[in-house]
Design an enzyme around this catalytic site. Sequence first.
Site, PDB file in Angstrom:
ATOM      1  CB  ILE A   4     -13.936 -17.064  14.947  1.00 52.05           C
ATOM      2  CG1 ILE A   4     -13.485 -18.188  14.007  1.00 52.05           C
ATOM      3  CG2 ILE A   4     -13.720 -15.698  14.316  1.00 52.05           C
ATOM      4  CD1 ILE A   4     -14.286 -18.269  12.728  1.00 52.05           C
ATOM      5  CG  ASP A   5     -12.424 -13.497  20.982  1.00 55.56           C
ATOM      6  OD1 ASP A   5     -12.983 -12.419  20.677  1.00 55.56           O
ATOM      7  OD2 ASP A   5     -12.115 -13.793  22.145  1.00 55.56           O
ATOM      8  CB  THR A   6     -13.757 -10.205  15.908  1.00 59.64           C
ATOM      9  OG1 THR A   6     -14.927 -10.018  16.710  1.00 59.64           O
ATOM     10  CG2 THR A   6     -14.081 -11.128  14.736  1.00 59.64           C
TER      11      THR A   6
END
Length: 119
Positions: A4-6
């Site tokens: 998960i890479d915001t």
Amino acid sequence: MFLIDTGADISLLKGNKLIGTTEYDPEKKVKVKCVDKSPTENHGVLEARIEFSNNSIVHDFQLVNKQVDIQCDGILGRDFLQRERAKYCYESRTVTLTGETCKMVGKAKQLEAREPNMR
């Protein structure tokens, strides 16, 4: 398993994680830069389904090869996270998507702050 890479604008899927024959659209590929600003090759857009315990989500991913050096199947970027209205709880280390809560594994890693470019 996905990272998960915001901070990532788009979502990526590694080609070696695909099952069976899959079509992708090379006309919709975009230029992708890694964290270190180096370019990486991608093949185009692929519609893929992510399976959860009780439901699934279909999303368009940029298809990349093994040269993306991550130890997971792909990256869930802001395009996916915002569209699916993902909710994070850092205290319980969970993310909720489509009403289903999943436990995050691994450790969160914050990148070092860099000096801003002055011109």
